[in-house]
Write a protein that holds these residues in place. Structure first.
Motif, mmCIF file in Angstrom:
data_model
loop_
_atom_site.group_PDB
_atom_site.id
_atom_site.type_symbol
_atom_site.label_atom_id
_atom_site.label_comp_id
_atom_site.label_asym_id
_atom_site.label_seq_id
_atom_site.Cartn_x
_atom_site.Cartn_y
_atom_site.Cartn_z
ATOM 1 N N HIS A 12 107.917 -38.052 93.421
ATOM 2 C CA HIS A 12 108.163 -38.302 94.885
ATOM 3 C C HIS A 12 108.062 -36.997 95.676
ATOM 4 C CE1 HIS A 12 108.725 -39.620 99.019
ATOM 5 N NE2 HIS A 12 109.816 -39.085 98.890
ATOM 6 N N VAL A 13 107.190 -36.522 96.448
ATOM 7 C CA VAL A 13 107.067 -35.473 97.340
ATOM 8 C C VAL A 13 107.582 -35.756 98.651
ATOM 9 C CG1 VAL A 13 105.707 -33.643 98.378
ATOM 10 C CG2 VAL A 13 105.426 -34.449 95.989
ATOM 11 N N TYR A 37 112.525 -33.266 103.357
ATOM 12 C CA TYR A 37 112.881 -32.265 102.095
ATOM 13 C C TYR A 37 114.060 -31.363 102.789
ATOM 14 C CZ TYR A 37 112.260 -28.065 99.707
ATOM 15 O OH TYR A 37 112.548 -27.010 98.817
ATOM 16 N N LEU A 38 113.766 -30.763 103.953
ATOM 17 C CA LEU A 38 114.780 -29.918 104.554
ATOM 18 C C LEU A 38 116.181 -30.622 104.771
ATOM 19 C CD1 LEU A 38 112.716 -28.042 107.124
ATOM 20 C CD2 LEU A 38 113.611 -27.118 104.908
ATOM 21 N N SER A 39 116.172 -31.841 104.958
ATOM 22 C CA SER A 39 117.430 -32.698 104.947
ATOM 23 C C SER A 39 118.222 -32.595 103.662
ATOM 24 C CB SER A 39 117.183 -34.055 105.574
ATOM 25 O OG SER A 39 118.567 -34.802 105.641
ATOM 26 N N ASN A 40 117.406 -32.805 102.485
ATOM 27 C CA ASN A 40 118.026 -32.921 101.435
ATOM 28 C C ASN A 40 118.394 -31.277 100.717
ATOM 29 O OD1 ASN A 40 116.996 -32.538 98.322
ATOM 30 N ND2 ASN A 40 118.247 -34.335 98.491
ATOM 31 N N ARG A 41 117.309 -30.676 101.031
ATOM 32 C CA ARG A 41 117.457 -29.315 100.498
ATOM 33 C C ARG A 41 118.379 -28.375 101.143
ATOM 34 N NH1 ARG A 41 116.994 -26.413 95.922
ATOM 35 N NH2 ARG A 41 115.375 -24.819 96.271
ATOM 36 N N ILE A 92 117.368 -19.560 103.856
ATOM 37 C CA ILE A 92 117.488 -19.433 102.530
ATOM 38 C C ILE A 92 116.703 -20.193 101.888
ATOM 39 C CG2 ILE A 92 119.061 -19.760 100.419
ATOM 40 C CD1 ILE A 92 121.517 -19.038 102.407
ATOM 41 N N ILE A 93 116.424 -21.410 102.293
ATOM 42 C CA ILE A 93 115.370 -22.373 101.565
ATOM 43 C C ILE A 93 114.254 -21.862 101.633
ATOM 44 C CG2 ILE A 93 114.190 -24.612 101.812
ATOM 45 C CD1 ILE A 93 117.126 -25.643 102.955
ATOM 46 N N LEU A 94 113.509 -21.374 102.969
ATOM 47 C CA LEU A 94 112.436 -20.943 103.210
ATOM 48 C C LEU A 94 111.990 -19.444 102.264
ATOM 49 C CD1 LEU A 94 112.034 -21.301 106.923
ATOM 50 C CD2 LEU A 94 111.115 -22.860 105.313
ATOM 51 N N ASP A 95 112.946 -18.532 102.157
ATOM 52 C CA ASP A 95 112.716 -17.400 101.363
ATOM 53 C C ASP A 95 112.821 -17.809 99.780
ATOM 54 O OD1 ASP A 95 112.131 -15.499 103.530
ATOM 55 O OD2 ASP A 95 114.348 -15.316 104.024
ATOM 56 N N ASN A 96 113.791 -18.577 99.438
ATOM 57 C CA ASN A 96 113.767 -19.065 98.140
ATOM 58 C C ASN A 96 112.785 -19.681 97.652
ATOM 59 O OD1 ASN A 96 114.709 -21.272 96.028
ATOM 60 N ND2 ASN A 96 115.932 -19.737 95.630
ATOM 61 N N ASP A 97 111.929 -20.752 98.451
ATOM 62 C CA ASP A 97 110.946 -21.426 98.164
ATOM 63 C C ASP A 97 109.564 -20.480 97.961
ATOM 64 O OD1 ASP A 97 112.550 -23.583 97.997
ATOM 65 O OD2 ASP A 97 111.291 -24.839 99.162
ATOM 66 N N LEU A 98 109.572 -19.680 98.982
ATOM 67 C CA LEU A 98 108.587 -18.727 98.863
ATOM 68 C C LEU A 98 108.376 -17.879 97.460
ATOM 69 C CD1 LEU A 98 108.391 -17.014 102.656
ATOM 70 C CD2 LEU A 98 106.593 -18.420 101.554
ATOM 71 N N HIS A 141 109.473 -29.986 94.614
ATOM 72 C CA HIS A 141 110.967 -29.785 95.417
ATOM 73 C C HIS A 141 110.781 -28.349 95.969
ATOM 74 C CE1 HIS A 141 114.375 -31.873 96.645
ATOM 75 N NE2 HIS A 141 115.046 -30.834 96.220
ATOM 76 N N ASN A 142 109.550 -28.008 96.622
ATOM 77 C CA ASN A 142 109.383 -26.649 97.201
ATOM 78 C C ASN A 142 108.702 -26.920 98.478
ATOM 79 O OD1 ASN A 142 107.782 -24.193 97.627
ATOM 80 N ND2 ASN A 142 108.793 -23.424 95.963
ATOM 81 N N ILE A 143 109.124 -26.165 99.612
ATOM 82 C CA ILE A 143 108.588 -26.328 100.775
ATOM 83 C C ILE A 143 107.047 -26.203 100.762
ATOM 84 C CG2 ILE A 143 108.918 -24.128 101.695
ATOM 85 C CD1 ILE A 143 109.260 -26.956 103.642
ATOM 86 N N LEU A 144 106.447 -25.203 100.154
ATOM 87 C CA LEU A 144 104.954 -24.816 100.124
ATOM 88 C C LEU A 144 104.326 -26.179 99.758
ATOM 89 C CD1 LEU A 144 104.995 -21.167 98.865
ATOM 90 C CD2 LEU A 144 104.759 -21.992 101.188
ATOM 91 N N THR A 145 104.682 -26.934 98.597
ATOM 92 C CA THR A 145 104.175 -28.114 98.172
ATOM 93 C C THR A 145 104.125 -29.123 99.191
ATOM 94 O OG1 THR A 145 104.643 -27.413 95.939
ATOM 95 C CG2 THR A 145 104.074 -29.835 96.441
ATOM 96 N N VAL A 146 105.215 -29.400 99.670
ATOM 97 C CA VAL A 146 105.420 -30.230 100.725
ATOM 98 C C VAL A 146 104.587 -30.159 102.059
ATOM 99 C CG1 VAL A 146 107.270 -31.322 102.604
ATOM 100 C CG2 VAL A 146 108.237 -30.794 100.247
#
Length: 338
Positions: A155-156, A162-166, A206-212, A226-231
């Motif tokens: 599931h994507v 995503y941000l709520s969970n992440r 932190i999420i955004l930079d980590n996922d980048l 489970h990455n903002i770019l894929t989402v």
């Protein structure tokens, strides 16, 4: 066809962040103590331990120990189904709530790692910081189960979901607590809506930079759902370049919101205000800490992190397949070689 590898551009998202890089002067000594403690558990194979050792972690002993706990929880749960992850998480929660209780024979080492970590940490932690950590770490652990459920069903999520969970899953809230260990922040201040808002803005950065930083490694191992770019790519039907541009714009918006939120902090009296100022400063330093760690550790860029930090271009890693049958102490920790 060109032999040149496809390149990923990593924007300099922290260019305008007001807080500079700063290393605790006791870091090297304390990190060595923390690493020696963690290696006693033999949580990984020799190869995976080498991959783990290429990561450097900031803060003093509790912070260093906590990063080790995060790492082993992350690696052990990433290869298990949601029901098994739930069992692992419950063991960790129990160990955290009963740090003086011996762990059962034959139990997965997550229980004893957590017990020892928290038993040591509470010796120098104020009661309020202990309470806040247990609440935050429990939320983090429950979000790890949600991530496993997403993985089981392939599931994507949407950006909002995503941000709520992440925000919990990234482990930011428990990571703030080492800065609070010597403070006595009352709940009325710690959980004030503006303070909570600021803590979540920092988590988003932190999420955004980590996922980048982590996307390249995750797409190579097939664990990028489970990455903002894929989402973003899936939700907005865009390519990787378009997703990166979206993240940059969102990052800028969050930075502005945090700086504005600092101006709206209420007063709780001189004693609490002084401690709250110290805590918020620790929050503000975290995105810079995270960004530096992304490039200075070996976690995402191998030995070339500082080079990529300057050039901002990273070669796209080829797809690899890890042995999913290897679990727990045998789990494969991928070593990035760019």
């Amino acid at each position: 066809m060109s032999d040149k590898p496809q390149m990923i551009h990593l924007p300099e998202t922290m260019a305008n962040w007001p807080w500079p890089r700063y290393i605790n002067p006791h870091y090297e000594e304390v990190k060595a103590q923390s690493d020696a403690w963690f290696k006693e558990f033999k949580p990984f194979t020799e190869t995976s331990q080498h991959a783990f050792d290429k990561c450097d972690f900031e803060h003093l002993r509790t912070g260093c120990d906590l990063m080790n706990v995060f790492f082993v929880v992350d690696e052990y749960t990433d290869v298990e189904s949601a029901p098994i992850v739930r069992e692992m998480v419950d063991i960790v929660i129990d160990a955290m709530n009963y740090p003086h209780k011996p762990r059962p024979d034959g139990e997965i080492l997550l229980g004893e790692v957590t017990r020892q970590f928290w038993e040591r940490a509470i010796k120098t932690a104020t009661p309020s910081s202990q309470k806040h950590f247990i609440e935050a770490f429990t939320d983090y652990l429950n979000s790890v189960v949600e991530q496993a459920s997403d993985r089981d069903s392939d599931h994507v999520r949407t950006v909002e979901s995503y941000l709520s969970n992440r925000k919990e899953n990234i482990g930011a809230r428990p990571s703030y607590v080492p800065a609070e260990l010597g403070l006595n922040l009352p709940d009325e201040a710690f959980y004030h809506p503006v303070v909570t808002e600021l803590s979540y803005y920092i988590a988003e950065l932190i999420i955004l930079d980590n996922d980048l930083a982590s996307y390249n490694k995750e797409q190579a191992t097939g664990d990028d759902r489970h990455n903002i770019l894929t989402v973003v790519m899936q939700q907005f039907n865009t390519d990787l370049e378009g997703a990166i541009a979206w993240v940059v714009n969102y990052h800028e918006d969050v930075e502005i919101k945090f700086l504005d939120g600092m101006k709206r902090l209420p007063s709780f009296g001189p004693t609490v205000d002084k401690e709250l100022e110290e805590y918020v400063l620790a929050l503000a330093i975290w995105p810079r800490t995270n960004d530096c760690w992304n490039f200075e550790s070996g976690r995402y860029f191998g030995s070339k992190g500082l080079e990529f930090q300057k050039t901002r271009y990273v070669p796209l890693l080829p797809k690899v397949k890890n042995d999913s049958t290897l679990k727990r102490e045998q789990v494969v920790v991928p070593l990035v070689d760019l």
